[in-house]
Design an enzyme around this catalytic site. Structure first.
Site, short mmCIF file in Angstrom:
data_model
loop_
_atom_site.label_atom_id
_atom_site.label_comp_id
_atom_site.label_asym_id
_atom_site.label_seq_id
_atom_site.Cartn_x
_atom_site.Cartn_y
_atom_site.Cartn_z
N GLU A 146 10.14 16.57 15.29
CA GLU A 146 9.98 16.87 14.30
C GLU A 146 9.93 17.48 13.23
OE1 GLU A 146 9.15 12.86 12.29
OE2 GLU A 146 11.44 12.61 11.15
N CYS B 33 14.30 11.01 7.07
CA CYS B 33 14.10 10.59 8.41
C CYS B 33 15.36 11.13 9.31
CB CYS B 33 13.40 9.00 8.85
SG CYS B 33 14.74 8.39 7.91
N LYS C 113 0.84 -1.53 -0.06
CA LYS C 113 0.07 -0.41 -0.21
C LYS C 113 0.85 1.60 -0.47
CE LYS C 113 -1.76 2.49 3.15
NZ LYS C 113 -1.69 4.13 1.83
N PRO C 114 1.16 1.79 -0.84
CA PRO C 114 1.86 3.25 -1.38
C PRO C 114 1.35 4.05 -0.52
CG PRO C 114 0.66 2.95 -3.29
CD PRO C 114 0.03 1.19 -2.13
N GLU D 135 9.43 1.68 10.58
CA GLU D 135 10.72 2.46 10.33
C GLU D 135 10.16 4.19 10.85
OE1 GLU D 135 12.88 0.90 9.98
OE2 GLU D 135 12.42 -0.85 9.83
P1 NAD Z 1 2.62 8.52 7.65
O1 NAD Z 1 2.43 8.00 8.82
O2 NAD Z 1 1.34 9.92 7.51
O3 NAD Z 1 1.77 7.63 6.94
C1 NAD Z 1 2.81 6.51 6.16
C2 NAD Z 1 2.27 5.66 5.80
O4 NAD Z 1 0.82 4.91 6.72
C3 NAD Z 1 1.01 5.84 4.74
O5 NAD Z 1 0.90 4.71 2.96
C4 NAD Z 1 -0.98 6.21 4.85
O6 NAD Z 1 -0.87 5.63 4.65
C5 NAD Z 1 -0.41 4.74 6.17
N1 NAD Z 1 -1.22 5.06 7.20
C6 NAD Z 1 -1.66 5.92 8.07
N2 NAD Z 1 -3.16 5.62 8.68
C7 NAD Z 1 -2.54 4.34 8.95
C8 NAD Z 1 -3.59 3.51 9.71
N3 NAD Z 1 -4.21 3.96 10.76
N4 NAD Z 1 -3.12 1.27 9.44
C9 NAD Z 1 -1.76 1.87 8.83
N5 NAD Z 1 -1.21 2.35 7.15
C10 NAD Z 1 -1.68 3.76 8.23
O7 NAD Z 1 3.83 9.40 7.42
P2 NAD Z 1 4.04 10.10 6.21
O8 NAD Z 1 3.61 10.86 6.33
O9 NAD Z 1 3.76 9.54 4.87
O10 NAD Z 1 5.93 10.05 6.27
C11 NAD Z 1 6.27 10.80 6.74
C12 NAD Z 1 6.86 9.74 9.00
O11 NAD Z 1 7.64 8.99 7.92
C13 NAD Z 1 8.37 10.74 9.17
O12 NAD Z 1 7.79 10.71 10.44
C14 NAD Z 1 9.22 10.64 8.36
O13 NAD Z 1 10.66 10.32 9.67
C15 NAD Z 1 9.25 9.21 8.18
N6 NAD Z 1 10.08 8.63 8.00
C16 NAD Z 1 11.00 7.61 7.98
C17 NAD Z 1 11.63 6.94 7.43
C18 NAD Z 1 13.20 5.84 8.06
O14 NAD Z 1 13.73 5.08 7.46
N7 NAD Z 1 12.79 5.57 9.86
C19 NAD Z 1 12.09 6.96 6.33
C20 NAD Z 1 11.45 7.76 5.77
C21 NAD Z 1 9.72 8.91 6.70
#
Ligand code: NAD
Length: 478
Positions: free
Chosen positions: A381, A282, A173-174, A248
């Site tokens: 963050e 991140c 799921k992207p 992650e």
């Molecule tokens: P997000 O948590 O809003 O979304 C990530 C994914 O989760 C999306 O595909 C979203 O649709 C899905 N999602 C949302 N609610 C959900 C639920 N209840 N159940 C299952 N899936 C759900 O994050 P974002 O805004 O897309 O990304 C930014 C964050 O990602 C930042 O905090 C960043 O630090 C982190 N990040 C971490 C790494 C790492 O390797 N540690 C790498 C890149 C980004």
């Protein structure tokens, strides 16, 4: 690209079930695609297809699975320009950096393909005579892979490649913010028959689709990159089925610049870690703790580098593009305003782009000094191109401020004092520590967050083995 084929179940494409979510070009704020979301029924059928395909995929000779990964690599590279243009447009990153993302995805597939003959079990001495105990590594089963928006294609491959080589099948799921490059990559991989039907399935949509996927009882493991709060929801959903999780999550990386550091080296590295991908990484340096003796000299160097970076439309292929969306833009601009109101000083940067007025989510590389641990900029963050500088005078003060976070992903130390570096390595509570350099990570390393930055980790040996579980087999031949 067509968005009437965004759901892939057992090798067959279906249209999504609703009117869809818009994908916005962050440089123009124009909507340029709408991606329909999967229904609950489609999510269920995608998981069932992955479960049905998994035994045959796991039974395949490992080198055949490696061949499939190499076919995926060739497919992505053949379509590098098309995929890079999608990444560039949906994330807002310069085209050459998006081309690098596709290249990196290919390198990752090749690296993970090389694990085909390397996932080894163990033989353990038995208590009984004429007995052998084997610990075999077997796949976990169906893996749900959920990605974030900052490196969409790389995050998809970083999960898919190790999961597939070790015999698991997938439902991907992207992120709904930047889904297009992943959808297109999976369309191409399917068109070119890189994988048997059912091994890689795709569902599109936002949090509700993610929630349906992560609560499905046939999902054996969830691997997700995203926000800490989403990680907590996923863990709660996983608990109902005792699915494994690999999360992650976010970070708030401290960087310690000590008085004996090579300041040019440190300024180059911190400029990269603060501003690359418009600060949306991140591992970005979010709290820069600089020794008072070199504070002004370091700030001058960092400002000079920040001002050299060219910000502009992704298609102009400069150094930095806009932030990804309005939510991110409002968060980062509010952080700059609040920090100034709290007494921090802005040395360069800020928001808006004079050459492109009135549209786009522009924040220029921003250096702020006079930041203190009491300020909100220190404690969140930000995920934007801001380098907050905190002046420190003692080693224990630097370590205390660095560790003053519930996150535990990345930390950076710049010093040539061997004893200080070794102590810092022991005392910083982070999963990934860089000495005299900043990001990024090596394929063979281990990108892992401690505390609220997640669990599981990616890359290298441990990033593959987490997609396997041990099975103990007792052979008696007495
Ligand atoms: P997000 O948590 O809003 O979304 C990530 C994914 O989760 C999306 O595909 C979203 O649709 C899905 N999602 C949302 N609610 C959900 C639920 N209840 N159940 C299952 N899936 C759900 O994050 P974002 O805004 O897309 O990304 C930014 C964050 O990602 C930042 O905090 C960043 O630090 C982190 N990040 C971490 C790494 C790492 O390797 N540690 C790498 C890149 C980004």
């Amino acid at each position: 690209m067509t968005t009437d084929k965004t759901i892939l179940i057992n090798g067959l494409w279906e249209a999504g079930a609703d009117a869809g979510l818009p994908v916005i070009d962050p440089a123009t704020e124009a909507e340029f695609a709408v991606v329909p979301s999967a229904s609950h029924d489609q999510v269920s059928r995608a998981v069932e297809a992955a479960a049905a395909a998994q035994p045959a995929w796991a039974a395949l000779e490992p080198w055949r699975r490696a061949d499939a990964l190499r076919a995926m690599r060739a497919c992505l590279l053949k379509h590098q320009q098309e995929l890079a243009e999608l990444v560039s447009r949906e994330v807002g990153k310069p085209l050459r950096k998006a081309r690098e993302d596709v290249e990196n995805a290919g390198i990752y597939l090749e690296y993970m393909a090389q694990w085909d003959r390397r996932i080894e079990g163990e033989i353990v001495p038995a208590d009984n005579r004429n007995e052998t105990i084997l610990l075999n590594r077997v796949p976990i089963g169906v893996v749900a892979a959920i990605t974030a928006w900052n490196y969409p294609l790389d995050l998809f491959i970083r999960k898919a490649a190790p999961a597939l080589i070790s015999g698991n099948t997938l439902v991907v799921k992207p992120t709904e913010v930047t889904p297009l490059a992943t959808i297109r990559a999976i369309q191409l991989i399917t068109d070119e028959n890189c994988l048997p039907p059912g091994v890689l399935n795709l569902v599109t949509g936002g949090g509700a689709v993610g929630a349906a996927l992560t609560s499905h009882p046939l999902v054996n493991m969830i691997t997700m990159t995203g926000h800490r709060d989403t990680g907590k929801k996923i863990m709660a959903a996983a608990a109902a089925n005792l699915s494994r999780v690999s999360l992650e999550l976010g970070g708030s990386a401290p960087a310690i610049i000590w008085k004996d550091a090579d300041l040019d080296l440190a300024a180059d590295a911190i400029a990269f870690a603060s501003f690359e991908n418009t600060g949306q990484v991140c591992t970005s340096s979010e709290r820069i703790l600089v020794h008072e003796d070199v504070h002004d000299a370091f700030v001058a160097r960092l400002v000079e580098r920040a001002e050299r970076l060219r910000v502009g439309s992704p298609s102009d292929d400069l150094d930095l593009g806009p932030l990804v969306n309005r939510v991110q833009f409002q968060k980062v601009t509010a952080a700059i305003d609040l920090a100034q109101a709290e007494g921090a000083e802005l040395h360069c940067g800020g928001y808006g782009l004079p050459s492109l007025p009135g549209r786009g989510y522009w924040v220029r590389p921003t250096v702020m000094t006079g930041v203190t641990p009491k300020m909100s900029l220190f404690n969140q963050e930000t995920f934007g191109p801001i380098a907050p500088i905190i002046r420190v005078s003692r080693y224990d003060e630097a370590i205390r401020h660095a560790n003053a976070t519930r996150y535990g992903l990345t930390a950076f130390v710049f010093s040539n004092d061997y004893r200080l570096v070794m102590r810092a390595q022991d005392e910083l509570r982070f999963g990934e520590i860089f000495i005299n350099r900043t990001m990024g990570e090596a394929l063979q390393g281990f990108h892992t967050g401690h505390m609220e930055s997640g669990m599981g980790g990616e890359d290298g040996k441990h990033g593959v083995l987490k997609y396997t579980q041990l099975r103990a087999v007792y052979h008696s031949y007495a």
